[in-house]
Design an enzyme around this catalytic site. Structure first.
Site, PDB file in Angstrom:
ATOM      1  N   HIS A  56      -1.253  57.096  24.299  1.00 35.26           N
ATOM      2  CA  HIS A  56      -2.396  57.040  25.223  1.00 35.26           C
ATOM      3  C   HIS A  56      -1.954  56.830  26.668  1.00 35.26           C
ATOM      4  CE1 HIS A  56      -4.832  56.878  21.671  1.00 35.26           C
ATOM      5  NE2 HIS A  56      -4.329  55.724  21.290  1.00 35.26           N
ATOM      6  N   HIS A 219      -8.186  58.998  19.162  1.00 31.41           N
ATOM      7  CA  HIS A 219      -7.171  59.361  18.183  1.00 31.41           C
ATOM      8  C   HIS A 219      -7.511  60.669  17.474  1.00 31.41           C
ATOM      9  CE1 HIS A 219      -7.242  54.884  18.399  1.00 31.41           C
ATOM     10  NE2 HIS A 219      -5.946  55.074  18.569  1.00 31.41           N
TER      11      HIS A 219
END
Length: 333
Positions: A56, A219
């Protein structure tokens, strides 16, 4: 799969070695995969700890430094760190005033941070509080969470609470502030493409070229619905409408509007989306007073974006504007 790597199994460890060389203002505990401020622990200051799965970037390590976080734990790609990592990080940043865990609402992260707090309390006299961030309006539950997911508004929480921590506020005050900013925030995202997790080597989900996913998680979790590809102004409407339906942002001192890129979307398109989003906010009587545009909470190589809106008042605005010196956010220094 085309990626800059040696062996997928070594990706996180080798990335941390590069980060260690690139940022002398940070320290990296490679055994425990903890990244922390070089001056930690700061005596008398509440330590702020966050973290989660890798993939991320710049979240989470990009937000360590004065005015923001003291440390983060890096898990494997899209996988929570383990409790031992978090407990060790808690010890490293305890300056005597306690440690606040800022937890993105994913089941593994919440469970492991809970266990880490128990470990830290058993092994030391560190006082720990935790705040779970859950701003995503897309779903109430998913395969990864109980309740709403934590997404882009975590950046506002970490920045505002980080500024307050630098002022010397107490652990309980900072926990209350974090809950307040989280409660003031809502987010919604979308994907143009899937991402490719290196260990898997193929797209996480199938998304035809003529379709987009609305309400996607960071995700690659399923969204609210899959719809035909549409012009940007229509996509902006699909993101803004659920956010405004979930909370009234018309009062107070205006809002922070954060348009986040998920990894493969250029700024050219993100600024276009910001223009469309703020045009909708203007019509709804919502007043943007601060802006953040760019890839700050990514999903590897996913193309797409999210919008996060945070209601500000005079105090929250001052704390957002306060100096910050991290690799991901830097101003006033």
């Amino acid at each position: 799969m085309k990626k800059l790597l040696n062996d997928p199994a070594d990706l996180v460890a080798e990335s941390l070695r590069g980060l260690d060389r690139a940022h002398p203002e940070l320290r990296v505990d490679h055994e425990n995969r903890i990244i922390y401020r070089a001056d930690a622990p700061v005596s008398g200051k509440v330590g702020l700890l966050s973290g989660g799965g890798s993939g991320h970037e710049p979240a989470h390590a990009g937000f360590i430094g004065p005015g923001m976080l003291d440390a983060v734990c890096a898990g494997e790609v899209f996988t929570s760190p383990v409790p031992d990592q978090m407990a060790e990080a808690t010890k490293k940043i305890d300056g005597g005033a306690g440690v606040l865990h800022l937890v993105w609402n994913y089941t593994g992260d919440v469970m492991n941070f809970d266990m880490a707090a128990e470990l830290a309390a058993a092994e030391t006299d560190t006082t720990v509080e935790a705040v779970v961030m859950n701003d995503d309006v897309a779903v109430e539950d998913s395969l990864f969470t109980a309740g709403r997911r934590g997404t882009g508004a975590a950046i506002a929480v970490e920045k505002i609470v980080g500024a307050a921590a630098e002022q010397g506020r107490s652990l309980s005050e900072l926990a209350d502030l974090a809950r307040r900013v989280n409660d003031n925030s809502r987010s919604m995202g979308m994907a143009l493409t899937s991402c490719t997790v290196p260990a898997k080597g193929s797209p996480t989900f199938d998304l035809p070229d003529d379709e987009i996913e609305i309400g996607i998680g960071i995700h690659g979790e399923p969204g609210r619905r899959r719809v035909p590809l549409a012009p940007a102004r229509e996509i902006a409407q699909m993101l803004v409408d659920p956010v405004l339906a979930d909370r009234d942002f018309t009062g107070g001192g205006g809002v922070l509007v954060f348009v986040n890129g998920t990894g493969a979307t250029p700024l050219l398109e993100l600024y276009l989306m910001y223009g469309e989003i703020t045009a909708l906010l203007d019509k709804a009587g919502v007043v943007p007073v601060r802006t953040l545009v760019g890839p700050y909470v990514t999903s590897l190589d996913m193309a797409g974006c999210s919008v996060s809106i945070t209601q500000l008042d005079d105090e929250l605005l001052r704390l957002w504007d306060a100096p910050v010196a991290t690799s991901g956010l830097r101003w006033g220094m």
